[in-house]
Design a protein around this motif. Sequence first.
Motif, PDB file in Angstrom:
ATOM      1  N   THR A   2     -13.197  25.232  11.010  1.00  0.00           N
ATOM      2  CA  THR A   2     -13.146  26.657  11.309  1.00  0.00           C
ATOM      3  C   THR A   2     -11.691  27.053  11.511  1.00  0.00           C
ATOM      4  O   THR A   2     -10.944  26.366  12.193  1.00  0.00           O
ATOM      5  N   THR A   3     -11.289  28.164  10.929  1.00  0.00           N
ATOM      6  CA  THR A   3      -9.909  28.606  10.993  1.00  0.00           C
ATOM      7  C   THR A   3      -9.496  28.913  12.427  1.00  0.00           C
ATOM      8  O   THR A   3     -10.173  29.652  13.138  1.00  0.00           O
ATOM      9  N   PHE A   4      -8.380  28.350  12.826  1.00  0.00           N
ATOM     10  CA  PHE A   4      -7.817  28.559  14.156  1.00  0.00           C
ATOM     11  C   PHE A   4      -7.124  29.914  14.225  1.00  0.00           C
ATOM     12  O   PHE A   4      -6.398  30.299  13.316  1.00  0.00           O
ATOM     13  N   HIS A   5      -7.376  30.633  15.308  1.00  0.00           N
ATOM     14  CA  HIS A   5      -6.594  31.819  15.620  1.00  0.00           C
ATOM     15  C   HIS A   5      -6.766  32.139  17.101  1.00  0.00           C
ATOM     16  O   HIS A   5      -7.639  31.581  17.774  1.00  0.00           O
ATOM     17  N   THR A   6      -5.907  32.996  17.602  1.00  0.00           N
ATOM     18  CA  THR A   6      -5.955  33.382  19.007  1.00  0.00           C
ATOM     19  C   THR A   6      -5.868  34.896  19.127  1.00  0.00           C
ATOM     20  O   THR A   6      -5.370  35.574  18.227  1.00  0.00           O
ATOM     21  N   THR A   7      -6.343  35.387  20.261  1.00  0.00           N
ATOM     22  CA  THR A   7      -6.113  36.768  20.650  1.00  0.00           C
ATOM     23  C   THR A   7      -5.612  36.732  22.084  1.00  0.00           C
ATOM     24  O   THR A   7      -5.852  35.765  22.810  1.00  0.00           O
ATOM     25  N   ALA A  27      -3.708  20.194  13.286  1.00  0.00           N
ATOM     26  CA  ALA A  27      -3.221  21.292  12.447  1.00  0.00           C
ATOM     27  C   ALA A  27      -2.970  22.579  13.231  1.00  0.00           C
ATOM     28  O   ALA A  27      -2.266  23.460  12.740  1.00  0.00           O
ATOM     29  N   SER A  28      -3.522  22.697  14.435  1.00  0.00           N
ATOM     30  CA  SER A  28      -3.434  23.968  15.150  1.00  0.00           C
ATOM     31  C   SER A  28      -2.753  23.918  16.516  1.00  0.00           C
ATOM     32  O   SER A  28      -2.425  24.963  17.072  1.00  0.00           O
ATOM     33  N   THR A  29      -2.528  22.727  17.045  1.00  0.00           N
ATOM     34  CA  THR A  29      -2.004  22.656  18.414  1.00  0.00           C
ATOM     35  C   THR A  29      -0.613  23.264  18.549  1.00  0.00           C
ATOM     36  O   THR A  29      -0.316  23.892  19.563  1.00  0.00           O
ATOM     37  N   ASP A  30       0.233  23.112  17.550  1.00  0.00           N
ATOM     38  CA  ASP A  30       1.566  23.732  17.629  1.00  0.00           C
ATOM     39  C   ASP A  30       1.443  25.249  17.734  1.00  0.00           C
ATOM     40  O   ASP A  30       2.200  25.891  18.459  1.00  0.00           O
ATOM     41  N   GLY A  31       0.468  25.819  17.038  1.00  0.00           N
ATOM     42  CA  GLY A  31       0.241  27.258  17.112  1.00  0.00           C
ATOM     43  C   GLY A  31      -0.184  27.696  18.497  1.00  0.00           C
ATOM     44  O   GLY A  31       0.279  28.720  19.004  1.00  0.00           O
ATOM     45  N   LEU A  32      -1.052  26.920  19.142  1.00  0.00           N
ATOM     46  CA  LEU A  32      -1.484  27.254  20.497  1.00  0.00           C
ATOM     47  C   LEU A  32      -0.326  27.148  21.480  1.00  0.00           C
ATOM     48  O   LEU A  32      -0.144  28.023  22.331  1.00  0.00           O
ATOM     49  N   ILE A  33       0.461  26.107  21.360  1.00  0.00           N
ATOM     50  CA  ILE A  33       1.617  25.936  22.258  1.00  0.00           C
ATOM     51  C   ILE A  33       2.598  27.090  22.069  1.00  0.00           C
ATOM     52  O   ILE A  33       3.128  27.629  23.047  1.00  0.00           O
ATOM     53  N   ALA A  63      -2.329  19.106  23.858  1.00  0.00           N
ATOM     54  CA  ALA A  63      -1.737  20.444  23.904  1.00  0.00           C
ATOM     55  C   ALA A  63      -2.093  21.146  25.209  1.00  0.00           C
ATOM     56  O   ALA A  63      -1.244  21.805  25.822  1.00  0.00           O
ATOM     57  N   LEU A  64      -3.345  21.018  25.643  1.00  0.00           N
ATOM     58  CA  LEU A  64      -3.748  21.629  26.913  1.00  0.00           C
ATOM     59  C   LEU A  64      -2.944  21.064  28.078  1.00  0.00           C
ATOM     60  O   LEU A  64      -2.497  21.804  28.954  1.00  0.00           O
ATOM     61  N   ILE A  65      -2.743  19.759  28.069  1.00  0.00           N
ATOM     62  CA  ILE A  65      -1.965  19.115  29.126  1.00  0.00           C
ATOM     63  C   ILE A  65      -0.512  19.580  29.084  1.00  0.00           C
ATOM     64  O   ILE A  65       0.092  19.886  30.121  1.00  0.00           O
ATOM     65  N   LYS A  66       0.055  19.664  27.890  1.00  0.00           N
ATOM     66  CA  LYS A  66       1.446  20.116  27.749  1.00  0.00           C
ATOM     67  C   LYS A  66       1.603  21.541  28.254  1.00  0.00           C
ATOM     68  O   LYS A  66       2.554  21.844  29.000  1.00  0.00           O
ATOM     69  N   ILE A  67       0.693  22.426  27.881  1.00  0.00           N
ATOM     70  CA  ILE A  67       0.748  23.812  28.332  1.00  0.00           C
ATOM     71  C   ILE A  67       0.605  23.873  29.851  1.00  0.00           C
ATOM     72  O   ILE A  67       1.361  24.565  30.534  1.00  0.00           O
ATOM     73  N   ARG A  68      -0.360  23.149  30.390  1.00  0.00           N
ATOM     74  CA  ARG A  68      -0.582  23.123  31.834  1.00  0.00           C
ATOM     75  C   ARG A  68       0.672  22.653  32.576  1.00  0.00           C
ATOM     76  O   ARG A  68       1.107  23.272  33.542  1.00  0.00           O
TER      77      ARG A  68
END
Length: 92
Positions: A2-7, A27-33, A63-68
């Motif tokens: 499923t295509t990754f995107h955020t709002t 493929a998507s974690t860099d985008g979330l960070i 990625a969640l840990i890095k953001i946290r």
Amino acid sequence: MTTFHTTIDTTPAGSPIVRVFGDLDVASTDGLITVADEVLGDGIALTLDLGEVTFMDSTGLGALIKIRNHIIDRGGEFALSSVSSAVVRVLV
């Protein structure tokens, strides 16, 4: 896949809520960070709404840990909301 995107929304107090959709993987974690970094300020509270995540692997967890850690280091608060079963599977 499923295509990754955020709002991005905000709480009544003005803190950002990043809603994540699709697969959270290599493929998507860099985008979330990147999105999380864009909304962060010192002392900010950030909520990640993971209710629409359809797949998450160990890179998504990383990625969640890095953001946290980044938020906590800047004196902020971090929360997860609406966690999907795909995310729970990795967290538990």
